[in-house]
Motif scaffolding. Structure first.
Motif, short mmCIF file in Angstrom:
data_model
loop_
_atom_site.label_atom_id
_atom_site.label_comp_id
_atom_site.label_asym_id
_atom_site.label_seq_id
_atom_site.Cartn_x
_atom_site.Cartn_y
_atom_site.Cartn_z
N ALA A 69 -3.83 -8.21 -1.71
CA ALA A 69 -4.85 -7.81 -0.74
C ALA A 69 -4.26 -7.77 0.67
CB ALA A 69 -6.03 -8.77 -0.81
N LEU A 70 -3.46 -8.77 1.02
CA LEU A 70 -2.83 -8.79 2.34
C LEU A 70 -1.85 -7.63 2.53
CD1 LEU A 70 -2.17 -12.65 2.69
CD2 LEU A 70 -3.90 -11.28 3.89
N PHE A 97 -2.39 -0.07 4.72
CA PHE A 97 -3.39 0.93 5.11
C PHE A 97 -4.13 0.57 6.40
CE2 PHE A 97 -2.87 1.59 0.55
CZ PHE A 97 -2.65 2.97 0.51
N GLY A 98 -4.15 -0.70 6.74
CA GLY A 98 -4.84 -1.07 7.97
C GLY A 98 -3.96 -0.98 9.20
N PHE A 99 -2.67 -1.30 9.01
CA PHE A 99 -1.76 -1.31 10.16
C PHE A 99 -0.61 -0.33 10.00
CE2 PHE A 99 -3.80 -5.45 9.94
CZ PHE A 99 -4.22 -5.63 11.25
N HIS A 136 1.98 -0.34 8.00
CA HIS A 136 3.31 -0.89 7.73
C HIS A 136 3.77 -0.42 6.35
CE1 HIS A 136 3.63 -3.41 11.27
NE2 HIS A 136 2.42 -3.90 11.04
N TYR A 191 -2.02 -4.78 1.01
CA TYR A 191 -2.83 -3.56 1.09
C TYR A 191 -3.35 -3.36 2.52
CZ TYR A 191 -6.15 0.02 -0.44
OH TYR A 191 -6.83 1.20 -0.64
N VAL A 192 -3.79 -4.46 3.14
CA VAL A 192 -4.26 -4.38 4.52
C VAL A 192 -3.13 -3.99 5.47
CG1 VAL A 192 -5.17 -5.75 6.45
CG2 VAL A 192 -6.17 -5.99 4.18
N LEU A 193 -1.95 -4.57 5.25
CA LEU A 193 -0.79 -4.23 6.09
C LEU A 193 -0.43 -2.76 5.95
CD1 LEU A 193 1.56 -7.31 5.57
CD2 LEU A 193 0.40 -6.65 7.68
#
Length: 444
Positions: A74-75, A81-83, A85, A77-79
């Motif tokens: 989950a982390l 698509f969210g940031f 990276h 995935y956030v990195l």
């Protein structure tokens, strides 16, 4: 761990349920329990058959591994698509490739009650065994050219069993549960390598495919290999692995079943069929695991037939009695010795000497008694009688036995408590099975 007595009793009678196996998943475990789990399996910590059931803990760590891996994914995935990276992408696929395989491997490692394989050894099997199975698969495809579904099933399942054979070749690898552990670990390694191969080679690889492989991983290579290798150990027993064991019916029928399931899986890649095949292999694996549990309980009972079997009777951590003042329990020393002794006068326990704690049950049923008389012993019931100590006095009660309990020749009324003194002679059914009450450092 206090439910282990019931767990072993059910395992010994093939009445184990899913709930019995997974009942400790959400229980809070102490640092000592975690430490005990990870130090098991070395030459210094592997228990012998007499003590195999002691200190074993129901599986729970596998669930924590699964949740931790999900959190990492989950982390990542956030990195990604969210940031934005993109460096997180390969780690995300790696975590996904290992999520279910490592979780399943940990579960079978925890279920390996003999505790004869350390966690470090499991990692070695995962890496080396997974790689060997992949190499053997490549060789198999060279020997049997042409891509046909039946060829895939035969080659890949043979490759995994071939890799497992290296780790199961010794006489000490004689437990079905150990075979399932080695098989599932090699299956986990094979799955992880295959998933990584698809991620790198296949241009069509996507997150939906990654999710599908995570979801279906358990119903595939992991359990197929666990069942095949469990059956192989079942076939070989305590012998050194030989070619004859691969031709035994108990191995062949499960091996053919696994190949058939693999073939159908590849032939009919539709969701409904995958669900059916996954359910089938899960049920087969659970049934084989119950046979493995039955095997280790039976082995421990046989090893303890001539002594007090607190390995089965008490909570995990309580050792079998020796002729000592105190007995360690879970790292503490607790006064358990009443000072009285049971002396075998005639019959199965003739010449043997046992300490008496607060409660000693005698009979043929290994799951219900502390002092176990072998099955088939004439005149002794499954639950025959019990001897108790309180305030420096010894009491005895017949538990409704068929042939009766006699003290100095007088038959006791069932379920009534009688005080007996030092020197009392107790007969089970007849004088052919007789014991006597004594004190610790003296005669009767």
């Amino acid at each position: 761990m206090n439910e282990n007595r019931t767990f072993y009793k059910k395992a010994g009678t093939d009445k184990l349920t899913w709930g019995d196996v997974f009942s400790d998943v959400f229980r809070k475990h102490t640092p000592e329990e975690n430490a005990r789990l990870f130090i098991a399996g070395t030459a210094l910590t592997t228990p012998d058959e007499k003590n195999m059931l002691k200190n074993w803990q129901k599986p729970y760590m596998f669930a924590r591994v699964f949740l931790c891996t999900l959190l990492v994914m989950a982390l990542l995935y956030v990195l990604l698509f969210g940031f934005g990276h993109t460096a997180a992408l390969p780690f995300l696929f790696m975590a996904g490739s290992f999520l279910v395989p490592i979780t399943a491997m940990c579960f079978f490692w925890e279920m390996n009650i003999p505790r004869n394989v350390s966690f470090v050894a499991v990692i070695v099997v995962l890496l080396i065994g997974g790689l060997l199975s992949f190499v053997f698969t490549t060789i198999g495809y060279e020997i049997l050219p042409g891509y046909m579904t039946i060829i895939v099933g035969i080659v890949e399942e043979t490759a995994k069993v071939g890799a497992a054979a290296f780790f199961l070749r010794g006489k000490d690898k004689k437990y079905i549960l150990t075979g399932m552990l080695i098989g599932s670990t090699i299956g986990a390694g094979f799955t992880a390598i295959e998933d990584a191969w698809y991620a790198i080679i296949q241009e069509s690889w996507s997150f939906s495919e990654l999710g599908g492989r995570i979801f279906w991983a358990l119903g595939g290579h992991i359990l197929w290999a666990a069942v095949s290798c469990g059956a192989l150990v079942w076939a070989k027993g305590d012998e050194k692995l030989q070619m004859k064991h691969f031709t035994k019916p108990v191995f062949l029928k499960y091996f053919v079943l696994v190949i058939a399931l693999h073939t159908i899986w590849d032939s009919l890649p539709i969701v409904s069929m995958s669900v059916i095949l996954s359910v089938i292999i899960i049920l087969v694996a659970f049934w084989m695991m119950k046979k493995g549990l039955n095997q280790v309980v039976a082995a421990t009972v046989r090893a303890n037939e001539n002594r007090l079997t607190y390995a089965v009777g008490d909570a995990a951590g309580s050792p079998s009695f020796s002729d000592a003042e105190t007995i360690p329990i879970d790292g503490k020393r607790e006064e358990l010795d009443s000072g009285f002794r049971i002396l075998g006068v005639a019959g199965y326990f003739s010449g043997k000497r046992y300490p008496v704690k607060q409660h000693v049950r005698i009979g043929r049923d290994p799951a219900a008694n502390d002092l176990v008389v072998p099955a088939g012993t004439s005149g002794v019931s499954g639950r025959h009688c019990e001897i108790m100590c309180q305030n420096g006095r010894v009491y005895i009660r017949d538990l409704g036995s068929s042939y009766g309990t006699f003290v100095n020749g007088t038959r006791l009324n069932p379920e009534q408590l009688y005080e007996v003194g030092v020197g009392a002679r107790i007969s089970l059914g007849s004088s052919t099975q007789e014991i006597q009450i004594a004190v610790r450092h003296g005669n009767v």
